[in-house]
Design a protein around this motif. Sequence first.
Motif, short mmCIF file in Angstrom:
data_model
loop_
_atom_site.label_atom_id
_atom_site.label_comp_id
_atom_site.label_asym_id
_atom_site.label_seq_id
_atom_site.Cartn_x
_atom_site.Cartn_y
_atom_site.Cartn_z
N SER A 109 -13.92 58.27 67.48
CA SER A 109 -13.87 58.92 66.17
C SER A 109 -14.25 57.94 65.19
O SER A 109 -15.06 58.28 64.23
CB SER A 109 -12.53 59.50 65.90
OG SER A 109 -12.32 60.78 66.68
N TYR A 122 -17.91 57.81 63.12
CA TYR A 122 -17.63 58.04 61.57
C TYR A 122 -18.27 56.92 60.77
O TYR A 122 -19.13 56.92 60.02
CB TYR A 122 -16.34 58.38 61.24
CG TYR A 122 -16.06 58.44 59.56
CD1 TYR A 122 -16.59 59.66 59.10
CD2 TYR A 122 -15.80 57.46 58.84
CE1 TYR A 122 -16.50 59.91 57.68
CE2 TYR A 122 -15.92 57.96 57.29
CZ TYR A 122 -16.17 58.78 56.75
OH TYR A 122 -16.24 59.06 55.43
N LYS A 159 -7.74 63.03 58.85
CA LYS A 159 -8.57 64.12 58.32
C LYS A 159 -10.04 63.78 58.49
O LYS A 159 -10.73 64.22 58.68
CB LYS A 159 -8.07 64.23 56.71
CG LYS A 159 -8.89 65.66 56.31
CD LYS A 159 -8.42 65.78 54.87
CE LYS A 159 -9.06 67.00 54.39
NZ LYS A 159 -8.73 67.45 52.95
N THR A 160 -10.26 62.59 57.94
CA THR A 160 -11.74 62.10 58.08
C THR A 160 -12.21 62.06 59.41
O THR A 160 -13.29 62.36 59.80
CB THR A 160 -11.87 60.88 57.13
OG1 THR A 160 -11.42 60.76 56.05
CG2 THR A 160 -13.29 59.95 57.52
N SER A 163 -11.24 63.43 62.06
CA SER A 163 -11.36 64.62 62.64
C SER A 163 -12.41 65.29 62.44
O SER A 163 -12.93 66.37 63.52
CB SER A 163 -10.20 65.72 62.17
OG SER A 163 -10.49 66.00 60.90
N THR A 164 -13.29 65.05 61.62
CA THR A 164 -14.71 65.71 61.27
C THR A 164 -15.80 65.14 62.46
O THR A 164 -16.75 65.66 62.69
CB THR A 164 -15.37 65.18 60.00
OG1 THR A 164 -15.63 63.70 59.95
CG2 THR A 164 -14.43 65.46 58.85
N MET A 165 -15.32 64.09 63.26
CA MET A 165 -16.04 63.77 64.36
C MET A 165 -15.76 64.30 65.83
O MET A 165 -16.27 64.15 66.90
CB MET A 165 -15.81 62.12 64.66
CG MET A 165 -16.39 61.42 63.46
SD MET A 165 -17.96 61.40 63.16
CE MET A 165 -18.10 62.62 61.76
N GLU A 166 -15.10 65.38 65.81
CA GLU A 166 -14.25 65.90 67.01
C GLU A 166 -15.16 66.54 67.87
O GLU A 166 -15.08 66.37 69.01
CB GLU A 166 -13.09 67.16 66.46
CG GLU A 166 -12.62 67.86 67.60
CD GLU A 166 -11.72 68.95 67.25
OE1 GLU A 166 -11.74 70.00 67.84
OE2 GLU A 166 -10.99 68.60 66.03
#
Length: 258
Positions: free
Chosen positions: A222, A226, A194-195, A197-200
Amino acid sequence: MIRIICLTEVGLQLARRLQHLLDSASTPINSDVCYKPTPFKEHIQSYFTQGDMLIFICATGIVMRTLAPVIKDKYNDPAVLVLDEQGQFVIPLLSGHEGGANELARQVSELLENQLVLTTANSYLKPKYVVGMGCERHCPEAVLQGLLNECLVKAGLTIDDISAITSIDIKSDEVGLIGLAETLQKPYLTFDAKTLSTMEGRLSTKSDYILKTVGVYGVAESAALYQAQQLTNNGSELLLNKHKNKQATCAIARSYSL
């Protein structure tokens, strides 16, 4: 591979000196001296298109006229540096940030004890670098080390520049990655899907297979992105897109402090 290209006897002496210094560095960097390669244009363009980092000891005009037909963009072109024949100045000419030219120029400047001339944005700031890695289960530490070494050379960095080695949390018990971090005396940090995925939106490529397997489109990029962002509380970017061998992947991200 780094190609040191020179056109005169004076330049050849400097090229050989630089090659010796690169080979004797704490993290040795392979280089090849190319003296008056013939035919010049064809050889130089071939080196460039195959991704070799290029260090020219000649006039910048010669370099730009030769490379102009094969230059694409800063995300794909390899690093290009220019030195004067006396070795007093080193200038990152192409791919300063993304291709690692600025960092390679910094290393060359330190080795030759000369003046580094930077013209890119944020050049007065010292970035933070983070390595992201993914691998098959039980991947040997030696395989991971080999891939990391290749990536550091491509990025123009040494292990001393790296702040941490990172991955996804399902690799928190991966013996090879843990051992690599311990050997290199670097923190080993992992993050959940989940963390990461913010870098997608910042990934260079997206793998549907990896998404189905671990929950993110890419582990190495990713994780590196991050943690680099966490170090500076600022945005992060890829310095080196994901590289891989048969068992592992590796990427390097950076971030500048505000």
